[in-house]
Design an enzyme around this catalytic site. Structure first.
Site, mmCIF file in Angstrom:
data_model
loop_
_atom_site.group_PDB
_atom_site.id
_atom_site.type_symbol
_atom_site.label_atom_id
_atom_site.label_comp_id
_atom_site.label_asym_id
_atom_site.label_seq_id
_atom_site.Cartn_x
_atom_site.Cartn_y
_atom_site.Cartn_z
ATOM 1 N N ARG A 79 27.256 28.628 -31.960
ATOM 2 C CA ARG A 79 26.241 27.765 -32.552
ATOM 3 C C ARG A 79 25.107 27.609 -31.549
ATOM 4 O O ARG A 79 25.324 27.472 -30.347
ATOM 5 C CB ARG A 79 26.821 26.384 -32.909
ATOM 6 C CG ARG A 79 27.755 26.393 -34.113
ATOM 7 C CD ARG A 79 27.013 26.734 -35.399
ATOM 8 N NE ARG A 79 27.863 26.622 -36.582
ATOM 9 C CZ ARG A 79 28.572 27.610 -37.099
ATOM 10 N NH1 ARG A 79 28.560 28.800 -36.504
ATOM 11 N NH2 ARG A 79 29.291 27.425 -38.183
ATOM 12 N N GLU A 82 17.331 27.613 -37.169
ATOM 13 C CA GLU A 82 17.529 28.895 -37.845
ATOM 14 C C GLU A 82 16.797 28.905 -39.180
ATOM 15 O O GLU A 82 17.050 28.045 -40.025
ATOM 16 C CB GLU A 82 19.021 29.173 -38.040
ATOM 17 C CG GLU A 82 19.750 29.384 -36.713
ATOM 18 C CD GLU A 82 21.185 29.858 -36.880
ATOM 19 O OE1 GLU A 82 21.672 29.962 -38.029
ATOM 20 O OE2 GLU A 82 21.833 30.146 -35.856
ATOM 21 N N HIS A 99 22.123 35.680 -36.839
ATOM 22 C CA HIS A 99 23.379 35.005 -37.200
ATOM 23 C C HIS A 99 24.217 35.896 -38.126
ATOM 24 O O HIS A 99 24.630 35.499 -39.220
ATOM 25 C CB HIS A 99 23.094 33.659 -37.877
ATOM 26 C CG HIS A 99 24.250 32.705 -37.774
ATOM 27 N ND1 HIS A 99 24.090 31.331 -37.797
ATOM 28 C CD2 HIS A 99 25.595 32.906 -37.662
ATOM 29 C CE1 HIS A 99 25.275 30.739 -37.700
ATOM 30 N NE2 HIS A 99 26.200 31.684 -37.632
#
Length: 324
Positions: free
Chosen positions: A234, A263, A282
């Protein structure tokens, strides 16, 4: 078995294997059918189950979702679910730990190799019409030390993968007993020791109040000017302001980031302009195999709750009222 049909919320993208396995009692609605969070909250009282990836299941959602029985995470991280509020409403919260472990571990290794071998820089140089081979002279991984910040399923998988690369592995995780670790992995007593011992540190811990910005200037500086930080967990675990400063000052060698505090990252994020940072959007867990495992695992958890049980991966079992 209960005879009632359930309404189940699905992520915008999900492998069909999971939903197809529970069609005997479930009807589905995609989160993509809602224009915004407010519209979702206004309609969420009809769902008995929610299979979620990144959708925020906040206290407001849980307050409005009168019929909700279970939030089943399509993945492992639960930072988008208010677990305390779910417990207050008697909602089971569970995940699919380990379902994407191999995929994320492979991605972490790819980032390690990419930073060490300067793959992105070399690729850009060729595309620009240059052929300066000696500019990219680098070092082998053999005899380096890989530090694992957190030693859960993904970190264990990564440790197993690198076992044949002559890489020493050390790990820090205050929740893991040293007697439970593989012989080839040495547990250390503090984060600073981990960073001081390592050539690379790969982050594998959930984002909590305790781990937010756990990696600061001090830890990054301890890696040294040839060291690299890798994050497939994360974004908030690394202080990105500190990361940028350490790279700019030459106190850290490189970084490989699959996750970010914001993000997607802002277009003016200075990390995007650096050749010593390898970036991916990601995607560590986005393999065909992992997507199927997570879809099926989340659906299995929904079925378990539908049938009156508690999934093994439930994280709030002790806070739930006894289920009949």
């Amino acid at each position: 078995m209960p005879a009632d049909q359930w309404e189940v919320l699905l992520p915008g993208t999900i492998h069909p294997a999971g939903p197809e396995s529970i069609t005997d009692f479930a009807s589905f609605t995609s989160i993509d059918e809602y224009n915004d969070q407010n519209e979702f909250i206004a309609d969420c009282d009809r769902f008995e189950a929610m299979i979620v990836r990144v959708t925020e299941i906040s206290a407001d959602v849980l307050e409005a979702a009168d019929s909700l029985q279970v939030v089943a995470k399509h993945g492992a991280g639960l930072d988008n679910v208010d677990i305390s509020a779910a417990s207050d409403h008697g909602v089971v919260v569970c995940n699919t730990p380990g379902a994407n472990a191999r995929s994320v571990a492979e991605h972490a290794l790819m980032l390690i190799l990419s930073t060490r071998k300067r793959v992105v820089e070399a690729d850009a140089t060729i595309r620009d019409g240059n052929w300066n081979r000696h500019q990219f002279e680098n070092r082998e991984l053999a005899d380096d030390t890989l530090g694992l910040f957190g030693f859960g399923n993904i970190a264990r998988e990564l440790a197993a993968i690198v076992s044949g690369l002559d890489v020493e592995v050390v790990a820090y995780d205050p929740y893991v007993d040293e007697s439970e670790t593989p012989e080839a992995v040495e547990m250390v007593s503090s984060p600073m020791t981990l960073f001081q011992r390592s050539d690379f540190v790969s982050i594998h811990t959930p984002l909590t109040e305790q781990t937010r910005h756990a990696v600061t200037k001090e830890e990054l500086a301890a890696l040294g000017p040839d060291g690299a930080i890798i994050n497939t967990s994360r974004g908030g675990i690394i202080d990105e302001v500190a990361l940028l400063e350490m790279l700019e000052e030459g106190k850290l060698g490189s970084a490989g980031l699959d996750v970010f505090e914001q993000e997607p990252p802002a277009v003016d994020d200075q990390l995007l302009d650096r050749e010593d940072v390898v970036l991916t959007p990601h995607i560590g867990g986005l393999t065909v195999e992992a997507m199927e495992r997570m879809s099926q695992g989340a659906a299995n958890n929904v079925r378990t709750v539908y049938e009156g049980g508690i999934p093994e991966s439930t994280v709030n079992t002790d806070a739930l009222p006894e289920r009949k």
